[in-house]
Design a protein around this motif. Structure first.
Motif, mmCIF file in Angstrom:
data_model
loop_
_atom_site.group_PDB
_atom_site.id
_atom_site.type_symbol
_atom_site.label_atom_id
_atom_site.label_comp_id
_atom_site.label_asym_id
_atom_site.label_seq_id
_atom_site.Cartn_x
_atom_site.Cartn_y
_atom_site.Cartn_z
ATOM 1 N N PRO A 51 12.873 -18.465 15.469
ATOM 2 C CA PRO A 51 12.020 -19.651 15.408
ATOM 3 C C PRO A 51 12.560 -20.563 14.592
ATOM 4 C CG PRO A 51 10.799 -17.686 14.408
ATOM 5 C CD PRO A 51 12.134 -17.200 14.941
ATOM 6 N N VAL A 52 12.584 -21.940 14.893
ATOM 7 C CA VAL A 52 12.964 -23.030 14.032
ATOM 8 C C VAL A 52 11.477 -23.549 13.603
ATOM 9 C CG1 VAL A 52 14.128 -25.310 13.927
ATOM 10 C CG2 VAL A 52 15.148 -23.532 14.968
ATOM 11 N N LEU A 53 11.425 -23.507 12.270
ATOM 12 C CA LEU A 53 10.095 -23.895 11.679
ATOM 13 C C LEU A 53 9.999 -25.137 11.049
ATOM 14 C CD1 LEU A 53 8.993 -20.393 10.768
ATOM 15 C CD2 LEU A 53 7.770 -21.739 12.708
ATOM 16 N N PRO A 54 8.935 -25.865 10.671
ATOM 17 C CA PRO A 54 9.022 -26.856 9.755
ATOM 18 C C PRO A 54 9.649 -26.541 8.335
ATOM 19 C CG PRO A 54 6.999 -27.107 11.066
ATOM 20 C CD PRO A 54 7.664 -25.670 11.195
ATOM 21 N N THR A 55 10.259 -27.256 7.716
ATOM 22 C CA THR A 55 10.733 -26.904 6.537
ATOM 23 C C THR A 55 11.103 -28.167 5.585
ATOM 24 O OG1 THR A 55 12.783 -25.962 5.527
ATOM 25 C CG2 THR A 55 13.251 -27.090 7.553
ATOM 26 N N MET A 56 11.034 -27.861 4.270
ATOM 27 C CA MET A 56 11.318 -28.849 3.110
ATOM 28 C C MET A 56 12.777 -28.667 2.756
ATOM 29 S SD MET A 56 8.360 -30.508 2.715
ATOM 30 C CE MET A 56 8.764 -31.292 1.170
ATOM 31 N N LYS A 57 13.544 -27.995 3.573
ATOM 32 C CA LYS A 57 14.906 -27.596 2.997
ATOM 33 C C LYS A 57 15.953 -28.411 3.930
ATOM 34 C CE LYS A 57 14.194 -23.185 0.993
ATOM 35 N NZ LYS A 57 14.612 -21.628 1.277
ATOM 36 N N SER A 58 17.200 -28.689 3.679
ATOM 37 C CA SER A 58 17.994 -29.225 4.161
ATOM 38 C C SER A 58 19.409 -28.498 4.133
ATOM 39 C CB SER A 58 18.436 -30.913 4.302
ATOM 40 O OG SER A 58 17.502 -31.406 4.661
ATOM 41 N N GLU A 59 20.006 -28.068 5.456
ATOM 42 C CA GLU A 59 21.549 -27.608 5.081
ATOM 43 C C GLU A 59 22.657 -28.226 4.512
ATOM 44 O OE1 GLU A 59 23.559 -24.935 4.407
ATOM 45 O OE2 GLU A 59 22.178 -23.912 5.467
ATOM 46 N N ILE A 60 22.932 -28.166 3.326
ATOM 47 C CA ILE A 60 23.990 -28.807 2.790
ATOM 48 C C ILE A 60 25.586 -28.487 3.381
ATOM 49 C CG2 ILE A 60 25.268 -29.421 0.701
ATOM 50 C CD1 ILE A 60 22.401 -30.785 0.847
ATOM 51 N N PHE A 61 25.668 -27.145 3.698
ATOM 52 C CA PHE A 61 26.944 -26.828 4.385
ATOM 53 C C PHE A 61 27.268 -27.554 5.579
ATOM 54 C CE2 PHE A 61 28.939 -23.897 7.657
ATOM 55 C CZ PHE A 61 29.987 -23.900 6.972
ATOM 56 N N TYR A 62 26.391 -27.578 6.325
ATOM 57 C CA TYR A 62 26.454 -28.135 7.917
ATOM 58 C C TYR A 62 26.661 -29.733 7.590
ATOM 59 C CZ TYR A 62 25.242 -23.771 10.412
ATOM 60 O OH TYR A 62 25.177 -22.505 10.813
ATOM 61 N N LEU A 63 25.920 -30.504 6.637
ATOM 62 C CA LEU A 63 25.951 -31.757 6.432
ATOM 63 C C LEU A 63 27.369 -32.130 6.012
ATOM 64 C CD1 LEU A 63 23.667 -34.042 4.923
ATOM 65 C CD2 LEU A 63 25.592 -33.739 3.667
ATOM 66 N N ALA A 64 27.612 -31.374 4.778
ATOM 67 C CA ALA A 64 29.198 -31.536 4.245
ATOM 68 C C ALA A 64 30.254 -31.332 5.308
ATOM 69 C CB ALA A 64 29.276 -30.710 3.084
ATOM 70 N N SER A 113 19.452 -30.840 20.138
ATOM 71 C CA SER A 113 18.462 -31.218 21.177
ATOM 72 C C SER A 113 18.488 -29.954 22.116
ATOM 73 C CB SER A 113 18.467 -32.306 21.955
ATOM 74 O OG SER A 113 20.098 -32.300 22.687
ATOM 75 N N ARG A 114 19.702 -29.310 22.151
ATOM 76 C CA ARG A 114 19.880 -28.097 23.087
ATOM 77 C C ARG A 114 19.696 -26.662 22.497
ATOM 78 N NH1 ARG A 114 21.327 -32.275 25.063
ATOM 79 N NH2 ARG A 114 22.261 -32.818 27.248
ATOM 80 N N ASN A 115 20.142 -26.790 21.121
ATOM 81 C CA ASN A 115 19.841 -25.440 20.343
ATOM 82 C C ASN A 115 19.327 -25.924 18.990
ATOM 83 O OD1 ASN A 115 19.966 -22.965 18.905
ATOM 84 N ND2 ASN A 115 21.918 -22.667 19.465
ATOM 85 N N PRO A 116 18.034 -25.911 18.772
ATOM 86 C CA PRO A 116 17.492 -26.571 17.443
ATOM 87 C C PRO A 116 17.990 -25.779 16.078
ATOM 88 C CG PRO A 116 15.963 -25.346 18.691
ATOM 89 C CD PRO A 116 16.869 -25.450 19.644
ATOM 90 N N SER A 117 18.628 -24.822 16.439
ATOM 91 C CA SER A 117 18.922 -23.912 15.006
ATOM 92 C C SER A 117 20.468 -24.333 14.697
ATOM 93 C CB SER A 117 19.249 -22.401 15.422
ATOM 94 O OG SER A 117 19.949 -22.102 16.428
ATOM 95 N N PHE A 118 21.360 -25.345 15.701
ATOM 96 C CA PHE A 118 22.465 -25.818 15.230
ATOM 97 C C PHE A 118 22.480 -26.654 14.276
ATOM 98 C CE2 PHE A 118 25.965 -28.551 15.891
ATOM 99 C CZ PHE A 118 27.094 -27.867 16.277
ATOM 100 N N GLY A 119 23.373 -26.653 13.205
ATOM 101 C CA GLY A 119 23.401 -27.519 12.175
ATOM 102 C C GLY A 119 22.269 -27.996 11.313
ATOM 103 N N GLY A 120 21.379 -26.961 11.173
ATOM 104 C CA GLY A 120 20.212 -27.162 10.354
ATOM 105 C C GLY A 120 19.787 -25.995 9.225
ATOM 106 N N PRO A 121 18.914 -26.106 8.956
ATOM 107 C CA PRO A 121 17.671 -27.154 9.083
ATOM 108 C C PRO A 121 17.901 -28.550 8.317
ATOM 109 C CG PRO A 121 16.972 -25.820 7.220
ATOM 110 C CD PRO A 121 18.535 -25.095 7.881
ATOM 111 N N VAL A 122 17.473 -29.495 9.059
ATOM 112 C CA VAL A 122 17.507 -30.978 8.398
ATOM 113 C C VAL A 122 15.914 -31.445 8.292
ATOM 114 C CG1 VAL A 122 18.254 -33.294 8.870
ATOM 115 C CG2 VAL A 122 19.519 -31.446 9.783
ATOM 116 N N HIS A 123 15.624 -31.572 7.108
ATOM 117 C CA HIS A 123 14.432 -32.229 6.795
ATOM 118 C C HIS A 123 14.271 -33.536 7.135
ATOM 119 C CE1 HIS A 123 10.802 -33.387 4.071
ATOM 120 N NE2 HIS A 123 10.255 -32.431 4.858
#
Length: 623
Positions: free
Chosen positions: A438-451, A492-502
């Motif tokens: 489950p992809v839940l609301p979060t206060m975190k953002s994934e730095i690895f995917y962003l970078a 939009s196809r797989n919400p766990s991709f490249g996340g989480p993004v707050h």
């Protein structure tokens, strides 16, 4: 205005005493001797007085950036009959004013490393791309031809105005190319113009040196750049209103259009996991019905599927519902169901309703689950609902990023995304059955995917092809926004991709990145304005530059809404992309309270970047 003056006064009072600490230990008497025992010598940060303040800002680029952003934010809020600059234009203007004063009054030239401005811009572009991924491809399908037309109109008119204007004004060679570069705010055009000289494709006429032509280009660039940067922000900000359109209403209309009629936000989008209106509610009842006493929770949920128990209090202490406890008389049972059933059914089945705070304090969450189990594929929503309990409700079903009609017979397939609401424990249990996390609301953002994503976008943007001696590249900023669009599209196809993004973090990167970028830009461009402002030539450069910057997008916008029937905010986004104005894009995003204008921006931006570089090269040859 009084608030602005007060703020400037506070800054000055705070800086000047600190900067005036350029005294030796002897000048402060006995106290200086004590300090001297601890420190051999305190080197002055800078000179005292107002000169010292400007010198300090030159020595400390970060301080300059922060001050320009703070002052720009205040200036941007000022409104004259409903017209305001906005924080981006305010930051640019305040930074230019400070740097011009430093240059003209104190002989201090500011220069901030370009790597800072580039990095801030890339943060903005990637964050913006994350916001508009699914809508970008919908925009391509619906307005691709119109976007190409707008891009060509803006580029061709800009080139004609600059070339014709320089010819009519009798300006020396180099000025036309500088005007194109500055009015288009593409510094790289200066590079291709210089390349035409260095390669011998353009031979200067007798009596003028290549160095003088380079100076002409720089002067025209500086004046037209400053005027067009501020002017395009204001034009793009109010362009829909100039033609009688409401930008907020048009943005909402465009969002509905590009959503394909979807009711719920797409998975991975900023508003996807917002707990909105639901016909389901949580209520608490004291158990008095003797038919339910002595039966375990699972039995009751089987007998009454519309009455899922989500919480249980016994003697004012919570009991773990997942342990399938046996109910006793007097227990306070918390259920989640349709409001109609709660009001007219559950009270008669269980007992009287109570308002015990602990019983109703049941945290509910929204979660998106990517279906990863083939055994689930083919089941209907009705079958899934019958198999789950604990108050979990299916809110929406998505396939390929698009929302499907939701009903008991809606079929769930492998790869779909199911949006559920309920307690965290219950959703986790359902997710196991669906074969996903489950992809839940979060206060975190994934730095690895962003970078990593920004790195890939940057590398792609630096790849260069040479066509006829002209270097053609996508550009690092375009590479990063396209990478952000790609990540958003895949989410939009797989919400766990490249996340989480707050969303709060994404929005901060977008706003801070752009304003810091223009602050750096203002420091580096400001000094060039001082050297370029001389004689009648400066007036011609200002007139031609502002005309070339503003008239083409104005005409292209009109063509977009009248001939192609584009939504006004979408046409505005296409026009600012065709003008390569990222601050302009932020202006219409702010004015329309929506990021939907960014749908068209990358398309026209990419087209005109290539055309502008080619046009800049030939503008030098034809000088």
């Amino acid at each position: 205005m009084s608030k602005l003056l007060y703020f400037i006064g506070v800054i000055a009072l705070a800086l000047v005493p600190a900067l005036a600490m350029a005294q030796d230990a002897e000048t402060v008497g006995g106290a200086g001797k004590v300090v001297g025992q601890v420190f051999d010598r305190i080197e002055p940060v800078t000179e005292a007085g107002l000169h010292g303040v400007f010198q300090y800002l030159g020595n400390q680029p970060i301080a300059f950036i922060l001050l320009a952003m703070a002052l720009g934010s205040l200036i941007g809020r000022l409104s004259l009959r409903g017209v305001s600059l906005g924080t981006t234009a305010g930051t640019l203007l305040s930074g230019i004013v400070v740097s011009v004063i430093a240059q003209s009054a104190f002989g201090i030239t500011y220069s901030i490393p370009g790597v800072l401005s580039s990095f801030f811009l890339l943060l903005f572009m990637y964050a913006l791309g994350l916001r508009v991924g699914p809508q970008f491809f919908a925009g391509l399908r619906s307005g691709g031809l119109a976007f190409v037309a707008i891009g060509i109109i803006v580029w061709s008119l800009n080139w004609i105005i600059c070339m014709a204007g320089a010819w009519l004004a009798g300006l020396e060679p180099g000025y036309a190319t500088g005007l194109i570069s500055g009015s288009y705010t593409i510094t790289a055009i200066l590079g291709v113009g210089q390349n035409a000289i260095d390669s011998g494709a353009y031979v200067p006429p007798p009596g003028i040196s290549p160095e003088q032509i380079g100076a002409n280009m720089a002067g025209a660039y500086a004046i037209s750049y400053v005027l067009s940067s501020v002017g395009i922000i204001l034009l793009i900000r109010y362009l829909p209103q100039i033609f009688g359109h409401d930008p907020v209403a048009d943005a909402q209309s465009a969002e509905r259009e590009f959503s394909g009629g979807d009711i719920h936000p797409a998975p991975g989008s900023p508003d996807a996991l917002t707990f909105g209106f639901s016909p389901y509610d949580v209520r608490a009842f004291r158990l008095t019905h003797h038919e339910l006493v002595g039966r375990c929770v699972s039995e009751i949920e089987t007998a009454y599927p519309s009455m899922p128990i989500v919480h249980l209090l016994r003697n004012e202490k919570p009991v773990d519902v997942t342990s399938d406890p046996i109910l006793t008389e007097g227990d306070i049972v918390t259920v989640r169901a349709d409001v109609h059933d709660l009001i007219f059914t559950e009270g008669t089945v269980i007992g009287p309703e109570v308002d015990t705070p602990e019983a109703r304090r049941v945290p509910l969450v929204v979660a998106d689950i990517h279906v990863g189990s083939h055994s689930t594929s083919g089941r209907t929503v009705g079958e899934l609902t019958a198999a789950i309990n604990g108050g979990v409700v299916v809110e929406a079903l998505f396939r390929g990023g698009h929302e499907l009609p939701l009903g008991p017979d809606s079929e769930i397939r492998f790869g779909d995304t199911v949006r559920l609401t309920g307690t965290n424990a219950s959703i986790q249990k359902v997710a196991q059955g669906l074969g996903g996390q489950p992809v839940l609301p979060t206060m975190k953002s994934e730095i690895f995917y962003l970078a990593l994503a920004m790195f890939i976008g940057y590398v792609v943007g630096t790849l260069t092809m040479h066509i006829g001696g002209i270097p053609i590249a996508l550009g690092t900023s375009a590479g990063c926004i396209l990478m952000g669009i790609f990540v958003s599209y895949m989410r939009s196809r797989n919400p766990s991709f490249g996340g989480p993004v707050h969303e709060g973090a994404r929005n901060f990167l977008q706003d801070f990145g752009l304003n810091a970028f223009v602050a750096v830009l203002s420091a580096n461009v400001g000094p060039k304005v001082v050297t370029a402002l001389a004689g009648d030539t400066a007036l011609w450069l200002a007139l031609i530059g502002i005309t070339a910057a503003l008239l083409p997008p104005l005409i292209a916008f009109w063509v977009g809404i009248r001939m192609f029937g584009l939504n006004a905010v979408i046409a505005d986004g296409a026009a600012t992309g065709a003008r390569n104005s990222t601050p302009g894009l932020n202006a219409i995003v702010d004015q329309s309270r929506s990021s939907i204008a960014a749908v068209a921006y990358p398309v026209t931006y990419a087209i005109t970047t290539v055309l502008a570089l080619i046009g800049g090269y030939f503008s030098m040859i034809l000088s």
